[in-house]
Design a protein around this motif. Sequence first.
Motif, PDB file in Angstrom:
ATOM      1  N   LEU A 120      39.043  25.779  49.252  1.00 20.36           N
ATOM      2  CA  LEU A 120      38.909  26.334  50.590  1.00 20.36           C
ATOM      3  C   LEU A 120      40.064  27.320  50.762  1.00 20.36           C
ATOM      4  CD1 LEU A 120      37.580  26.251  53.441  1.00 20.36           C
ATOM      5  CD2 LEU A 120      39.264  24.490  54.018  1.00 20.36           C
ATOM      6  N   LEU A 121      39.744  28.587  50.945  1.00 22.34           N
ATOM      7  CA  LEU A 121      40.761  29.635  50.942  1.00 22.34           C
ATOM      8  C   LEU A 121      41.337  29.862  52.337  1.00 22.34           C
ATOM      9  CD1 LEU A 121      38.986  32.240  48.629  1.00 22.34           C
ATOM     10  CD2 LEU A 121      40.829  30.657  48.007  1.00 22.34           C
ATOM     11  N   GLN A 122      42.584  30.314  52.361  1.00 19.35           N
ATOM     12  CA  GLN A 122      43.215  30.792  53.578  1.00 19.35           C
ATOM     13  C   GLN A 122      43.564  32.262  53.380  1.00 19.35           C
ATOM     14  OE1 GLN A 122      46.141  28.465  55.566  1.00 19.35           O
ATOM     15  NE2 GLN A 122      45.308  26.505  54.877  1.00 19.35           N
ATOM     16  N   VAL A 123      43.912  32.938  54.470  1.00 24.10           N
ATOM     17  CA  VAL A 123      44.208  34.367  54.387  1.00 24.10           C
ATOM     18  C   VAL A 123      45.347  34.625  53.409  1.00 24.10           C
ATOM     19  CG1 VAL A 123      45.048  36.363  55.681  1.00 24.10           C
ATOM     20  CG2 VAL A 123      43.288  34.899  56.665  1.00 24.10           C
ATOM     21  N   ARG A 124      46.319  33.729  53.367  1.00 23.60           N
ATOM     22  CA  ARG A 124      47.465  33.944  52.470  1.00 23.60           C
ATOM     23  C   ARG A 124      47.067  33.898  50.993  1.00 23.60           C
ATOM     24  NH1 ARG A 124      49.047  28.702  54.571  1.00 23.60           N
ATOM     25  NH2 ARG A 124      48.564  27.053  53.068  1.00 23.60           N
ATOM     26  N   LEU A 145      44.588  35.564  49.904  1.00 28.80           N
ATOM     27  CA  LEU A 145      43.981  36.872  49.665  1.00 28.80           C
ATOM     28  C   LEU A 145      44.964  38.021  49.845  1.00 28.80           C
ATOM     29  CD1 LEU A 145      40.740  36.266  51.761  1.00 28.80           C
ATOM     30  CD2 LEU A 145      41.069  35.815  49.337  1.00 28.80           C
ATOM     31  N   LEU A 146      45.883  37.865  50.807  1.00 31.79           N
ATOM     32  CA  LEU A 146      46.799  38.949  51.149  1.00 31.79           C
ATOM     33  C   LEU A 146      48.240  38.570  50.822  1.00 31.79           C
ATOM     34  CD1 LEU A 146      45.472  40.127  54.639  1.00 31.79           C
ATOM     35  CD2 LEU A 146      44.727  40.812  52.364  1.00 31.79           C
ATOM     36  N   ALA A 147      48.970  39.531  50.262  1.00 30.76           N
ATOM     37  CA  ALA A 147      50.384  39.303  49.960  1.00 30.76           C
ATOM     38  C   ALA A 147      51.234  39.453  51.212  1.00 30.76           C
ATOM     39  CB  ALA A 147      50.846  40.274  48.881  1.00 30.76           C
ATOM     40  N   ARG A 157      44.512  31.669  63.676  1.00 28.67           N
ATOM     41  CA  ARG A 157      44.452  30.604  62.672  1.00 28.67           C
ATOM     42  C   ARG A 157      43.962  31.205  61.353  1.00 28.67           C
ATOM     43  NH1 ARG A 157      40.756  27.265  66.643  1.00 28.67           N
ATOM     44  NH2 ARG A 157      39.802  29.300  66.444  1.00 28.67           N
ATOM     45  N   PHE A 158      44.840  31.257  60.372  1.00 30.54           N
ATOM     46  CA  PHE A 158      44.515  31.935  59.115  1.00 30.54           C
ATOM     47  C   PHE A 158      43.617  31.103  58.201  1.00 30.54           C
ATOM     48  CE2 PHE A 158      48.163  35.256  58.850  1.00 30.54           C
ATOM     49  CZ  PHE A 158      47.434  36.084  59.684  1.00 30.54           C
ATOM     50  N   LYS A 210      46.514  40.769  47.567  1.00 31.66           N
ATOM     51  CA  LYS A 210      47.316  40.052  46.580  1.00 31.66           C
ATOM     52  C   LYS A 210      46.915  40.493  45.173  1.00 31.66           C
ATOM     53  CE  LYS A 210      49.339  35.495  46.817  1.00 31.66           C
ATOM     54  NZ  LYS A 210      49.170  34.150  47.367  1.00 31.66           N
ATOM     55  N   PRO A 211      47.874  40.922  44.341  1.00 32.26           N
ATOM     56  CA  PRO A 211      47.532  41.235  42.953  1.00 32.26           C
ATOM     57  C   PRO A 211      46.953  40.011  42.251  1.00 32.26           C
ATOM     58  CG  PRO A 211      49.736  42.015  43.502  1.00 32.26           C
ATOM     59  CD  PRO A 211      49.299  41.137  44.635  1.00 32.26           C
ATOM     60  N   LYS A 212      45.872  40.195  41.526  1.00 36.84           N
ATOM     61  CA  LYS A 212      45.169  39.127  40.812  1.00 36.84           C
ATOM     62  C   LYS A 212      44.642  38.050  41.772  1.00 36.84           C
ATOM     63  CE  LYS A 212      47.747  39.812  36.519  1.00 36.84           C
ATOM     64  NZ  LYS A 212      48.552  39.180  35.458  1.00 36.84           N
TER      65      LYS A 212
END
Length: 287
Positions: A166-170, A172-174, A234-235, A278-280
């Motif tokens: 389950l992904l959060q914004v962090r 995906l984004l640096a 809420r990220f 985010k790289p990779k």
Amino acid sequence: MLHTYLRWLLPALLLTTAPALAQRTAAQTKKNRALARRPAKKPALVAASPQALIVSVGDTGKSMFVVPQVQLTIPAAAARINQYMIDAALGEDLEVLPDTLTAASGIRQALAEYETNGQSGFVRASYEVLYNDHFLLSMEFTAEYMGAYPSSSVRHATFDLRTGRLLQVRDLLADTLALRQRWQQSINRRIGAHLAALPASYPELDTAMLADVRQRLHWNDSTRTATLEANDPRFYDFALTPFGLTLYYDFGFPHVIQALQPESDYLFPYADLKAWLKPKGPLEFRR
């Protein structure tokens, strides 16, 4: 003469080649044993398809409660996603560990509570697929309730199909701070425009009601900003679409004045996120 010569030559050849042949056979046997002792390489964790096959599990006849389930070539990832989906569809909070329910048992439980509560309370569950590609799956879940007034809650979940996370914004984004600042600017602009338009859209609103709306929106007239909690938005409650990343913020207006609340979704196109990706990371293909 030739026959005699061959009889002499064949033993000589055997004597010459036998030691070399035995040496090569022993070396090959040793190599085979070493290979047998070597642990087998684990298969790469790659799904056969960048999309998930999604099926609906519902109650028989009434179709009041519908829970999505995925089928993947990686069973462990599918099981992990499916458990989260059961909780999200049936109104549970994804911030806590999911319950160990199956879709069918969860639906039976929801139906039993519905009957026990006199056909009120939690009355319907539905879902929508917002994105299903590039090994990413983003879903929207709507739970409807019936009490003195009807109400609903909407939540979102985005998964990595290769791992079931389950992904959060962090993830995906640096730079999530930059996104949070951009979101704050967007919400300030939206609320300012919304409040300016309310008197013309709803001429029946008096001064006291407009002041109540301002308070519910946490609006500061002097700074023209909404004063929100430090952890907003809420990220973990976000969605991916073909167009970009969407954040959500619901001010929780009661049903009777819900029309006075501004829209809750904030879309950030992928082109605007390139510098922060985010790289990779899961969205690297958008860079």
